[in-house]
Design a protein around this motif. Sequence first.
Motif, mmCIF file in Angstrom:
data_model
loop_
_atom_site.group_PDB
_atom_site.id
_atom_site.type_symbol
_atom_site.label_atom_id
_atom_site.label_comp_id
_atom_site.label_asym_id
_atom_site.label_seq_id
_atom_site.Cartn_x
_atom_site.Cartn_y
_atom_site.Cartn_z
ATOM 1 N N GLY A 91 29.170 46.405 32.675
ATOM 2 C CA GLY A 91 30.184 46.608 31.689
ATOM 3 C C GLY A 91 31.686 46.258 32.348
ATOM 4 O O GLY A 91 32.498 46.417 31.471
ATOM 5 N N LYS A 92 32.016 45.930 33.388
ATOM 6 C CA LYS A 92 32.815 45.573 34.028
ATOM 7 C C LYS A 92 33.318 44.076 34.039
ATOM 8 O O LYS A 92 32.253 43.382 34.034
ATOM 9 N N PRO A 93 34.576 43.832 34.185
ATOM 10 C CA PRO A 93 34.940 42.366 33.989
ATOM 11 C C PRO A 93 34.233 41.652 35.335
ATOM 12 O O PRO A 93 34.126 42.316 36.237
ATOM 13 N N LEU A 94 34.063 40.264 35.113
ATOM 14 C CA LEU A 94 33.361 39.684 36.268
ATOM 15 C C LEU A 94 34.514 39.394 37.169
ATOM 16 O O LEU A 94 35.596 39.316 36.923
ATOM 17 N N GLN A 95 33.989 38.924 38.655
ATOM 18 C CA GLN A 95 35.037 38.587 39.366
ATOM 19 C C GLN A 95 34.463 37.531 40.136
ATOM 20 O O GLN A 95 33.091 37.331 40.275
ATOM 21 N N ILE A 96 35.027 36.427 40.263
ATOM 22 C CA ILE A 96 34.642 35.183 40.783
ATOM 23 C C ILE A 96 35.303 34.873 42.246
ATOM 24 O O ILE A 96 36.290 35.359 42.477
ATOM 25 N N ARG A 97 34.638 34.165 43.022
ATOM 26 C CA ARG A 97 35.179 33.362 44.345
ATOM 27 C C ARG A 97 35.291 31.868 43.986
ATOM 28 O O ARG A 97 34.686 31.193 43.468
ATOM 29 N N VAL A 98 36.456 31.369 44.640
ATOM 30 C CA VAL A 98 36.843 30.040 44.508
ATOM 31 C C VAL A 98 37.182 29.401 45.671
ATOM 32 O O VAL A 98 37.761 29.918 46.446
ATOM 33 N N GLY A 99 36.554 28.207 45.926
ATOM 34 C CA GLY A 99 37.042 27.343 47.099
ATOM 35 C C GLY A 99 37.354 26.019 46.810
ATOM 36 O O GLY A 99 36.675 25.498 45.815
ATOM 37 N N ILE A 100 38.601 25.595 47.381
ATOM 38 C CA ILE A 100 39.030 24.081 47.314
ATOM 39 C C ILE A 100 39.263 23.408 48.484
ATOM 40 O O ILE A 100 39.621 23.956 49.483
ATOM 41 N N HIS A 101 39.097 22.139 48.322
ATOM 42 C CA HIS A 101 39.236 21.228 49.570
ATOM 43 C C HIS A 101 39.761 19.832 49.050
ATOM 44 O O HIS A 101 39.094 19.558 47.821
ATOM 45 N N THR A 102 40.319 19.140 49.639
ATOM 46 C CA THR A 102 41.122 17.757 49.352
ATOM 47 C C THR A 102 40.568 16.759 50.354
ATOM 48 O O THR A 102 40.582 17.292 51.568
#
Length: 418
Positions: free
Chosen positions: A277-288
């Motif tokens: 019931g808690k807010p979701l948490q995400i991981r994000v990865g970025i590369h160019t």
Amino acid sequence: MFDHKLRLRQFGSSIARISPVPLHEGLLMTSAFRIVYPRISFTVETIRSFINAIFIIALDPGGGESTDEQAFSVKGQMMWLAESDLMIFIGSPRLTSLKAMKRLNVYMADIPLYDVTREMVLLYQQRNAEIDITRKLDETTAELKRTSRMLELEKQKTDRLLYQMLPEKVANQLKNGQKVEAEKYDRVTVLFSDIVTFTNIAAACSPLEVVNMLNDLYNCFDRLTNTHGVYKVETIGDAYMVVSGVPDATELHAQRVANFSLAIVEQAKCVTSPATGKPLQIRVGIHTGPVVAGVVGLKMPRYCLFGDTVNTASRMESHGVPGRIHVSAATFKWLEGHGYMFRARPEVNIKGKGIMQTYFLVASKQQKISEPRDQFFLEPYATPSGGFHGTGFCFFFSSFNLSILLSIRSIFLVNLNV
């Protein structure tokens, strides 16, 4: 022919065959006929008064109960024969169509050879056929227009669905039967994201609850792809992949992905976990970096990206931190000088890549994420040259300065004890 007392004296064989009343010599005219036009009484004196008029006489034993269209009528001329004291009527059948002839049991042979009625019937029949063809053609044309409009609407729906699965440029090439060649793009930015503790959520919830959670989350992300101008490549389970710079090259690829990443980190908090019931948490990865893009497969073709850039972006996500946007040094350099704020991360050993210097994106000029209070919260803001970012220094100073003061206080107390 009939006499002064309206007694029938002579008649043609065709009239006798058609008449509903058996005709015979001496029969009163009013027993089998009535004058349709002109509107006068059926007497010899009255007829002689209108002798120069055109007469229409109908076979109607009912005394006028039938309509003019239902009764068989003859159109012609009345002439008074003074020598024989008889009235003669010479006329032609008043017919307009083959349908009427069939109803009245009249044949073409019953009409005199050189009578204009023949031509009138045939012209009327031809005109009716042309009108019927024109009417059917109009109805067919209207139906075709309606079908065309419906097909256009369905085509638009199909195109919208197709453009959601493939880039518009690529989809149009496939629709035109063209071969889509793989293309190399030298500068693109790739993003991966996943849900923290997704395995635990999937184990604790029913499949339907997991699907509904992912649908709510990805619907939010999909709307943000349109807002920030990035292309959604695919989703695999809880992994969400986007790219900018493909298939339409742009110099703003890094900025668009950075803005998108800041938005989805905050947007993910609006979706709750069905397990806790808690807010979701995400991981994000970025590369160019460079990639090769092309369509793979014939059945359910997919637009895929290939190259080390994709692998590195995936590594940025898998070695990331919950609630943070983990970017490579290449992406960091592309965003330099565009108003973005980063926290420097100590060098980390990335699987398959070795030791890498990476960063956490925390804010732009328009947006800032709510950073988790983790071990990186007090890390300094950084630029490629190692100095503080101009727009973020004041923001960083309060928390960072506090840690320095606490460190000085600890050293002072240790020296005092000594």
